[in-house]
Design a protein around this motif. Structure first.
Motif, PDB file in Angstrom:
ATOM      1  N   VAL A  55     -47.419  73.936  79.144  1.00 35.11           N
ATOM      2  CA  VAL A  55     -48.780  73.515  79.473  1.00 35.11           C
ATOM      3  C   VAL A  55     -49.767  74.265  78.591  1.00 35.11           C
ATOM      4  O   VAL A  55     -49.497  75.379  78.146  1.00 35.11           O
ATOM      5  CB  VAL A  55     -49.117  73.751  80.963  1.00 35.11           C
ATOM      6  CG1 VAL A  55     -48.253  72.886  81.862  1.00 35.11           C
ATOM      7  CG2 VAL A  55     -48.953  75.192  81.332  1.00 35.11           C
ATOM      8  N   GLU A  56     -50.881  73.662  78.363  1.00 36.07           N
ATOM      9  CA  GLU A  56     -51.947  74.238  77.547  1.00 36.07           C
ATOM     10  C   GLU A  56     -52.709  75.265  78.377  1.00 36.07           C
ATOM     11  O   GLU A  56     -53.061  75.007  79.526  1.00 36.07           O
ATOM     12  CB  GLU A  56     -52.892  73.124  77.091  1.00 36.07           C
ATOM     13  CG  GLU A  56     -53.941  73.566  76.116  1.00 36.07           C
ATOM     14  CD  GLU A  56     -53.404  73.812  74.723  1.00 36.07           C
ATOM     15  OE1 GLU A  56     -53.939  74.677  74.020  1.00 36.07           O
ATOM     16  OE2 GLU A  56     -52.433  73.124  74.352  1.00 36.07           O
ATOM     17  N   ASP A  57     -52.945  76.436  77.824  1.00 33.92           N
ATOM     18  CA  ASP A  57     -53.753  77.459  78.486  1.00 33.92           C
ATOM     19  C   ASP A  57     -55.218  77.164  78.178  1.00 33.92           C
ATOM     20  O   ASP A  57     -55.669  77.292  77.039  1.00 33.92           O
ATOM     21  CB  ASP A  57     -53.355  78.846  77.989  1.00 33.92           C
ATOM     22  CG  ASP A  57     -54.139  79.968  78.650  1.00 33.92           C
ATOM     23  OD1 ASP A  57     -54.995  79.685  79.509  1.00 33.92           O
ATOM     24  OD2 ASP A  57     -53.887  81.136  78.297  1.00 33.92           O
ATOM     25  N   SER A  58     -55.963  76.773  79.198  1.00 29.64           N
ATOM     26  CA  SER A  58     -57.366  76.391  78.976  1.00 29.64           C
ATOM     27  C   SER A  58     -58.234  77.596  78.631  1.00 29.64           C
ATOM     28  O   SER A  58     -59.365  77.434  78.173  1.00 29.64           O
ATOM     29  CB  SER A  58     -57.921  75.688  80.214  1.00 29.64           C
ATOM     30  OG  SER A  58     -57.854  76.554  81.337  1.00 29.64           O
ATOM     31  N   HIS A  59     -57.729  78.820  78.799  1.00 26.62           N
ATOM     32  CA  HIS A  59     -58.514  80.026  78.510  1.00 26.62           C
ATOM     33  C   HIS A  59     -58.007  80.763  77.274  1.00 26.62           C
ATOM     34  O   HIS A  59     -58.339  81.930  77.073  1.00 26.62           O
ATOM     35  CB  HIS A  59     -58.486  80.967  79.720  1.00 26.62           C
ATOM     36  CG  HIS A  59     -58.973  80.326  80.981  1.00 26.62           C
ATOM     37  ND1 HIS A  59     -60.281  79.969  81.177  1.00 26.62           N
ATOM     38  CD2 HIS A  59     -58.318  79.952  82.095  1.00 26.62           C
ATOM     39  CE1 HIS A  59     -60.417  79.419  82.372  1.00 26.62           C
ATOM     40  NE2 HIS A  59     -59.223  79.385  82.946  1.00 26.62           N
ATOM     41  N   ALA A  60     -57.206  80.098  76.450  1.00 23.06           N
ATOM     42  CA  ALA A  60     -56.652  80.730  75.252  1.00 23.06           C
ATOM     43  C   ALA A  60     -57.767  81.043  74.261  1.00 23.06           C
ATOM     44  O   ALA A  60     -58.693  80.251  74.057  1.00 23.06           O
ATOM     45  CB  ALA A  60     -55.616  79.827  74.602  1.00 23.06           C
ATOM     46  N   GLY A  61     -57.654  82.207  73.629  1.00 27.45           N
ATOM     47  CA  GLY A  61     -58.624  82.605  72.612  1.00 27.45           C
ATOM     48  C   GLY A  61     -58.311  81.947  71.277  1.00 27.45           C
ATOM     49  O   GLY A  61     -57.300  81.264  71.102  1.00 27.45           O
ATOM     50  N   ALA A  62     -59.172  82.190  70.317  1.00 24.11           N
ATOM     51  CA  ALA A  62     -59.030  81.588  68.984  1.00 24.11           C
ATOM     52  C   ALA A  62     -57.720  82.011  68.328  1.00 24.11           C
ATOM     53  O   ALA A  62     -57.038  81.204  67.699  1.00 24.11           O
ATOM     54  CB  ALA A  62     -60.221  81.961  68.110  1.00 24.11           C
ATOM     55  N   LYS A  63     -57.346  83.295  68.485  1.00 22.61           N
ATOM     56  CA  LYS A  63     -56.110  83.791  67.878  1.00 22.61           C
ATOM     57  C   LYS A  63     -54.895  83.061  68.462  1.00 22.61           C
ATOM     58  O   LYS A  63     -54.007  82.615  67.726  1.00 22.61           O
ATOM     59  CB  LYS A  63     -55.991  85.290  68.112  1.00 22.61           C
ATOM     60  CG  LYS A  63     -54.742  85.912  67.536  1.00 22.61           C
ATOM     61  CD  LYS A  63     -54.717  87.402  67.807  1.00 22.61           C
ATOM     62  CE  LYS A  63     -53.418  88.025  67.370  1.00 22.61           C
ATOM     63  NZ  LYS A  63     -53.362  89.447  67.729  1.00 22.61           N
ATOM     64  N   ALA A  64     -54.855  82.930  69.777  1.00 22.52           N
ATOM     65  CA  ALA A  64     -53.742  82.246  70.428  1.00 22.52           C
ATOM     66  C   ALA A  64     -53.671  80.781  70.003  1.00 22.52           C
ATOM     67  O   ALA A  64     -52.593  80.238  69.786  1.00 22.52           O
ATOM     68  CB  ALA A  64     -53.867  82.354  71.947  1.00 22.52           C
ATOM     69  N   LYS A  65     -54.824  80.156  69.859  1.00 22.00           N
ATOM     70  CA  LYS A  65     -54.847  78.748  69.427  1.00 22.00           C
ATOM     71  C   LYS A  65     -54.325  78.610  68.000  1.00 22.00           C
ATOM     72  O   LYS A  65     -53.608  77.666  67.693  1.00 22.00           O
ATOM     73  CB  LYS A  65     -56.258  78.188  69.557  1.00 22.00           C
ATOM     74  CG  LYS A  65     -56.672  77.976  70.999  1.00 22.00           C
ATOM     75  CD  LYS A  65     -58.076  77.422  71.096  1.00 22.00           C
ATOM     76  CE  LYS A  65     -58.470  77.231  72.557  1.00 22.00           C
ATOM     77  NZ  LYS A  65     -59.838  76.756  72.699  1.00 22.00           N
ATOM     78  N   VAL A  79     -51.968  87.743  60.498  1.00 25.72           N
ATOM     79  CA  VAL A  79     -53.019  88.257  61.375  1.00 25.72           C
ATOM     80  C   VAL A  79     -53.823  89.276  60.591  1.00 25.72           C
ATOM     81  O   VAL A  79     -53.264  90.173  59.975  1.00 25.72           O
ATOM     82  CB  VAL A  79     -52.397  88.899  62.635  1.00 25.72           C
ATOM     83  CG1 VAL A  79     -53.476  89.502  63.514  1.00 25.72           C
ATOM     84  CG2 VAL A  79     -51.569  87.886  63.392  1.00 25.72           C
ATOM     85  N   THR A  80     -55.126  89.108  60.609  1.00 22.04           N
ATOM     86  CA  THR A  80     -56.006  90.036  59.878  1.00 22.04           C
ATOM     87  C   THR A  80     -56.646  90.996  60.857  1.00 22.04           C
ATOM     88  O   THR A  80     -56.562  90.827  62.073  1.00 22.04           O
ATOM     89  CB  THR A  80     -57.101  89.250  59.134  1.00 22.04           C
ATOM     90  OG1 THR A  80     -57.916  88.583  60.101  1.00 22.04           O
ATOM     91  CG2 THR A  80     -56.503  88.224  58.179  1.00 22.04           C
ATOM     92  N   ALA A  81     -57.310  92.013  60.316  1.00 26.71           N
ATOM     93  CA  ALA A  81     -57.974  93.021  61.153  1.00 26.71           C
ATOM     94  C   ALA A  81     -59.023  92.374  62.045  1.00 26.71           C
ATOM     95  O   ALA A  81     -59.208  92.758  63.185  1.00 26.71           O
ATOM     96  CB  ALA A  81     -58.596  94.093  60.278  1.00 26.71           C
ATOM     97  N   SER A  82     -59.712  91.353  61.536  1.00 23.93           N
ATOM     98  CA  SER A  82     -60.740  90.697  62.357  1.00 23.93           C
ATOM     99  C   SER A  82     -60.114  89.948  63.530  1.00 23.93           C
ATOM    100  O   SER A  82     -60.734  89.817  64.583  1.00 23.93           O
ATOM    101  CB  SER A  82     -61.583  89.748  61.507  1.00 23.93           C
ATOM    102  OG  SER A  82     -60.771  88.709  60.998  1.00 23.93           O
ATOM    103  N   ASP A  83     -58.864  89.493  63.390  1.00 25.45           N
ATOM    104  CA  ASP A  83     -58.166  88.816  64.488  1.00 25.45           C
ATOM    105  C   ASP A  83     -57.898  89.778  65.642  1.00 25.45           C
ATOM    106  O   ASP A  83     -57.965  89.408  66.798  1.00 25.45           O
ATOM    107  CB  ASP A  83     -56.829  88.240  64.026  1.00 25.45           C
ATOM    108  CG  ASP A  83     -57.011  87.030  63.119  1.00 25.45           C
ATOM    109  OD1 ASP A  83     -58.040  86.351  63.248  1.00 25.45           O
ATOM    110  OD2 ASP A  83     -56.108  86.793  62.302  1.00 25.45           O
ATOM    111  N   SER A  84     -57.554  91.021  65.312  1.00 21.63           N
ATOM    112  CA  SER A  84     -57.179  91.955  66.370  1.00 21.63           C
ATOM    113  C   SER A  84     -58.385  92.409  67.190  1.00 21.63           C
ATOM    114  O   SER A  84     -58.220  92.908  68.277  1.00 21.63           O
ATOM    115  CB  SER A  84     -56.462  93.163  65.759  1.00 21.63           C
ATOM    116  OG  SER A  84     -57.321  93.841  64.869  1.00 21.63           O
ATOM    117  N   ARG A  85     -59.602  92.232  66.680  1.00 19.92           N
ATOM    118  CA  ARG A  85     -60.799  92.618  67.429  1.00 19.92           C
ATOM    119  C   ARG A  85     -61.260  91.518  68.369  1.00 19.92           C
ATOM    120  O   ARG A  85     -62.133  91.704  69.169  1.00 19.92           O
ATOM    121  CB  ARG A  85     -61.921  92.973  66.460  1.00 19.92           C
ATOM    122  CG  ARG A  85     -61.636  94.259  65.714  1.00 19.92           C
ATOM    123  CD  ARG A  85     -62.837  94.684  64.929  1.00 19.92           C
ATOM    124  NE  ARG A  85     -63.083  93.742  63.837  1.00 19.92           N
ATOM    125  CZ  ARG A  85     -63.010  94.033  62.551  1.00 19.92           C
ATOM    126  NH1 ARG A  85     -62.699  95.254  62.187  1.00 19.92           N
ATOM    127  NH2 ARG A  85     -63.226  93.138  61.633  1.00 19.92           N
TER     128      ARG A  85
END
Length: 86
Positions: A55-65, A79-85
């Motif tokens: 199932v799709e997580d409706s609360h997934a962040g940009a990184k997870a998407k 994954v870049t440093a900006s992704d981890s923030r």
């Protein structure tokens, strides 16, 4: 073609009939194949099935998407440093 099922008419829903039986039971079939009548005995075995649901997580962040899209398309981005923030 199934001619007889345990000496009687075949059930309308063979799959339902089989699932209603206990494992280890036997089914005696009389069939017609290539213009020849044959008898077949089959044992009913226990069968377990596992179903998974994704199932799709409706609360997934940009990184997870992005990770999900990479997996679905067969491409991933590092994954870049900006992704981890995020």
């Amino acid at each position: 073609m199934i001619l007889s099922w345990n000496g009687s008419e075949p059930p309308r829903n063979a799959e339902r009939w089989i699932y209603s039986q206990k494992p280890g039971g036997e089914v005696r079939l009389r069939i017609l194949r290539d213009d020849r009548e044959m008898s077949i005995n089959c044992r009913i075995n226990e069968r377990t099935e596992t179903f998974d649901q994704v199932v799709e997580d409706s609360h997934a962040g940009a990184k997870a998407k992005r990770i999900r899209e990479g997996i679905l398309r067969g491409t991933t981005q590092p994954v870049t440093a900006s992704d981890s923030r995020r």
